[in-house]
Write a protein that holds these residues in place. Sequence first.
Motif, PDB file in Angstrom:
ATOM      1  N   GLU A  47    -146.250  94.040  30.946  1.00  0.00           N
ATOM      2  CA  GLU A  47    -145.065  93.272  31.357  1.00  0.00           C
ATOM      3  C   GLU A  47    -145.218  91.774  31.084  1.00  0.00           C
ATOM      4  N   HIS A  48    -146.447  91.298  30.932  1.00  0.00           N
ATOM      5  CA  HIS A  48    -146.685  89.877  30.652  1.00  0.00           C
ATOM      6  C   HIS A  48    -146.875  89.607  29.156  1.00  0.00           C
ATOM      7  N   ALA A  49    -147.120  90.638  28.377  1.00  0.00           N
ATOM      8  CA  ALA A  49    -147.443  90.478  26.957  1.00  0.00           C
ATOM      9  C   ALA A  49    -146.398  89.681  26.168  1.00  0.00           C
ATOM     10  N   PRO A  50    -145.085  89.903  26.342  1.00  0.00           N
ATOM     11  CA  PRO A  50    -144.125  89.107  25.559  1.00  0.00           C
ATOM     12  C   PRO A  50    -144.216  87.599  25.846  1.00  0.00           C
ATOM     13  N   VAL A  51    -144.413  87.240  27.096  1.00  0.00           N
ATOM     14  CA  VAL A  51    -144.549  85.826  27.462  1.00  0.00           C
ATOM     15  C   VAL A  51    -145.843  85.272  26.867  1.00  0.00           C
ATOM     16  N   PHE A  52    -146.930  85.993  27.028  1.00  0.00           N
ATOM     17  CA  PHE A  52    -148.226  85.585  26.484  1.00  0.00           C
ATOM     18  C   PHE A  52    -148.109  85.358  24.975  1.00  0.00           C
ATOM     19  N   ASP A  53    -147.553  86.332  24.258  1.00  0.00           N
ATOM     20  CA  ASP A  53    -147.445  86.229  22.800  1.00  0.00           C
ATOM     21  C   ASP A  53    -146.571  85.048  22.378  1.00  0.00           C
ATOM     22  N   ARG A  54    -145.470  84.841  23.084  1.00  0.00           N
ATOM     23  CA  ARG A  54    -144.570  83.718  22.753  1.00  0.00           C
ATOM     24  C   ARG A  54    -145.287  82.383  22.938  1.00  0.00           C
ATOM     25  N   LEU A  55    -146.047  82.263  24.022  1.00  0.00           N
ATOM     26  CA  LEU A  55    -146.748  81.009  24.288  1.00  0.00           C
ATOM     27  C   LEU A  55    -147.909  80.790  23.321  1.00  0.00           C
ATOM     28  N   VAL A  56    -148.609  81.844  22.935  1.00  0.00           N
ATOM     29  CA  VAL A  56    -149.663  81.701  21.925  1.00  0.00           C
ATOM     30  C   VAL A  56    -149.055  81.191  20.619  1.00  0.00           C
ATOM     31  N   LYS A  57    -147.911  81.726  20.232  1.00  0.00           N
ATOM     32  CA  LYS A  57    -147.253  81.275  18.997  1.00  0.00           C
ATOM     33  C   LYS A  57    -146.827  79.815  19.081  1.00  0.00           C
ATOM     34  N   ALA A  58    -146.508  79.339  20.287  1.00  0.00           N
ATOM     35  CA  ALA A  58    -146.065  77.954  20.473  1.00  0.00           C
ATOM     36  C   ALA A  58    -147.230  76.969  20.555  1.00  0.00           C
ATOM     37  N   ALA A  59    -148.453  77.469  20.703  1.00  0.00           N
ATOM     38  CA  ALA A  59    -149.621  76.604  20.883  1.00  0.00           C
ATOM     39  C   ALA A  59    -149.989  75.890  19.592  1.00  0.00           C
ATOM     40  N   HIS A  60    -150.449  74.654  19.729  1.00  0.00           N
ATOM     41  CA  HIS A  60    -150.926  73.905  18.565  1.00  0.00           C
ATOM     42  C   HIS A  60    -152.437  74.054  18.394  1.00  0.00           C
ATOM     43  N   ASP A  61    -153.117  74.539  19.434  1.00  0.00           N
ATOM     44  CA  ASP A  61    -154.569  74.695  19.392  1.00  0.00           C
ATOM     45  C   ASP A  61    -154.927  75.936  20.200  1.00  0.00           C
ATOM     46  N   ILE A  62    -155.717  76.827  19.612  1.00  0.00           N
ATOM     47  CA  ILE A  62    -156.140  78.056  20.297  1.00  0.00           C
ATOM     48  C   ILE A  62    -157.650  78.169  20.170  1.00  0.00           C
ATOM     49  N   VAL A  63    -158.309  78.292  21.317  1.00  0.00           N
ATOM     50  CA  VAL A  63    -159.753  78.485  21.351  1.00  0.00           C
ATOM     51  C   VAL A  63    -160.018  79.858  21.959  1.00  0.00           C
ATOM     52  N   VAL A  64    -160.698  80.723  21.211  1.00  0.00           N
ATOM     53  CA  VAL A  64    -161.109  82.026  21.728  1.00  0.00           C
ATOM     54  C   VAL A  64    -162.603  81.931  22.013  1.00  0.00           C
ATOM     55  N   LEU A  65    -162.971  82.121  23.277  1.00  0.00           N
ATOM     56  CA  LEU A  65    -164.384  82.031  23.626  1.00  0.00           C
ATOM     57  C   LEU A  65    -165.165  83.178  22.984  1.00  0.00           C
ATOM     58  N   PRO A  66    -166.418  82.937  22.619  1.00  0.00           N
ATOM     59  CA  PRO A  66    -167.232  83.963  21.952  1.00  0.00           C
ATOM     60  C   PRO A  66    -167.821  84.971  22.944  1.00  0.00           C
ATOM     61  N   ILE A  67    -166.954  85.518  23.768  1.00  0.00           N
ATOM     62  CA  ILE A  67    -167.335  86.528  24.755  1.00  0.00           C
ATOM     63  C   ILE A  67    -166.562  87.790  24.399  1.00  0.00           C
ATOM     64  N   GLU A  68    -167.263  88.895  24.231  1.00  0.00           N
ATOM     65  CA  GLU A  68    -166.602  90.121  23.781  1.00  0.00           C
ATOM     66  C   GLU A  68    -165.614  90.681  24.805  1.00  0.00           C
ATOM     67  N   THR A  69    -166.043  90.798  26.060  1.00  0.00           N
ATOM     68  CA  THR A  69    -165.261  91.503  27.061  1.00  0.00           C
ATOM     69  C   THR A  69    -164.881  90.581  28.210  1.00  0.00           C
ATOM     70  N   GLY A  70    -163.601  90.604  28.566  1.00  0.00           N
ATOM     71  CA  GLY A  70    -163.117  89.799  29.678  1.00  0.00           C
ATOM     72  C   GLY A  70    -163.656  90.289  31.003  1.00  0.00           C
ATOM     73  N   GLY A  71    -163.630  89.424  31.966  1.00  0.00           N
ATOM     74  CA  GLY A  71    -164.106  89.718  33.309  1.00  0.00           C
ATOM     75  C   GLY A  71    -164.460  88.410  33.982  1.00  0.00           C
ATOM     76  N   ARG A  72    -165.039  88.487  35.166  1.00  0.00           N
ATOM     77  CA  ARG A  72    -165.342  87.292  35.946  1.00  0.00           C
ATOM     78  C   ARG A  72    -166.133  86.256  35.148  1.00  0.00           C
ATOM     79  N   HIS A  73    -167.167  86.685  34.402  1.00  0.00           N
ATOM     80  CA  HIS A  73    -167.972  85.726  33.627  1.00  0.00           C
ATOM     81  C   HIS A  73    -167.140  85.015  32.564  1.00  0.00           C
ATOM     82  N   ALA A  74    -166.225  85.729  31.927  1.00  0.00           N
ATOM     83  CA  ALA A  74    -165.364  85.131  30.906  1.00  0.00           C
ATOM     84  C   ALA A  74    -164.387  84.137  31.536  1.00  0.00           C
ATOM     85  N   TYR A  75    -163.844  84.482  32.705  1.00  0.00           N
ATOM     86  CA  TYR A  75    -162.914  83.581  33.385  1.00  0.00           C
ATOM     87  C   TYR A  75    -163.623  82.313  33.845  1.00  0.00           C
TER      88      TYR A  75
END
Length: 176
Positions: free
Chosen positions: A79-107
Amino acid sequence: MTTIAVTGHIDLTEKTSALVRTALVELLRGYAADGELVGVSCLARGTDSLFAEAVLAVGGRLAVVIPSRDYRHARVRPEHAPVFDRLVKAAHDIVVLPIETGGRHAYEAANSVLVERADRLVAVWDGTPPTGRGGGTADTVLEARAAGVPVDVVWPDGAERTRREHHGGAAGGCAV
């Protein structure tokens, strides 16, 4: 240029979301008027996305910190994916952390990046203390304050969270 990062609760009521949206636009408008505004967000549902939309609404630029490589597919709810995708497309800078799997440590890592990049932190926070588990709104506020980053707390009159137990602010930051 002013760079403002965000942390905040994901479990806002519908009424609170409207109150927060208005408060964020008012707050950010002041920073945008002083020059170039860059807003940094993980784009989680709730506060993060409201903040990102407010940054764009006042003419600011959006920078996104993605906590893990699997964040979009494994952590963003459908239910959040369309908003997330729209905002990613609007971003001028995107940093993806080099962590494979999300969770408390990634946050926690993503929240640290937010604080490192920020001149200021906006916290949509009801003041609930941290639980000690890390990665939540209160933890990020404490981290920013310890680093000397000024914090603007936004919690409008009448604001509420959807959960009866708030778990010490753990539902916030870059958590989804």
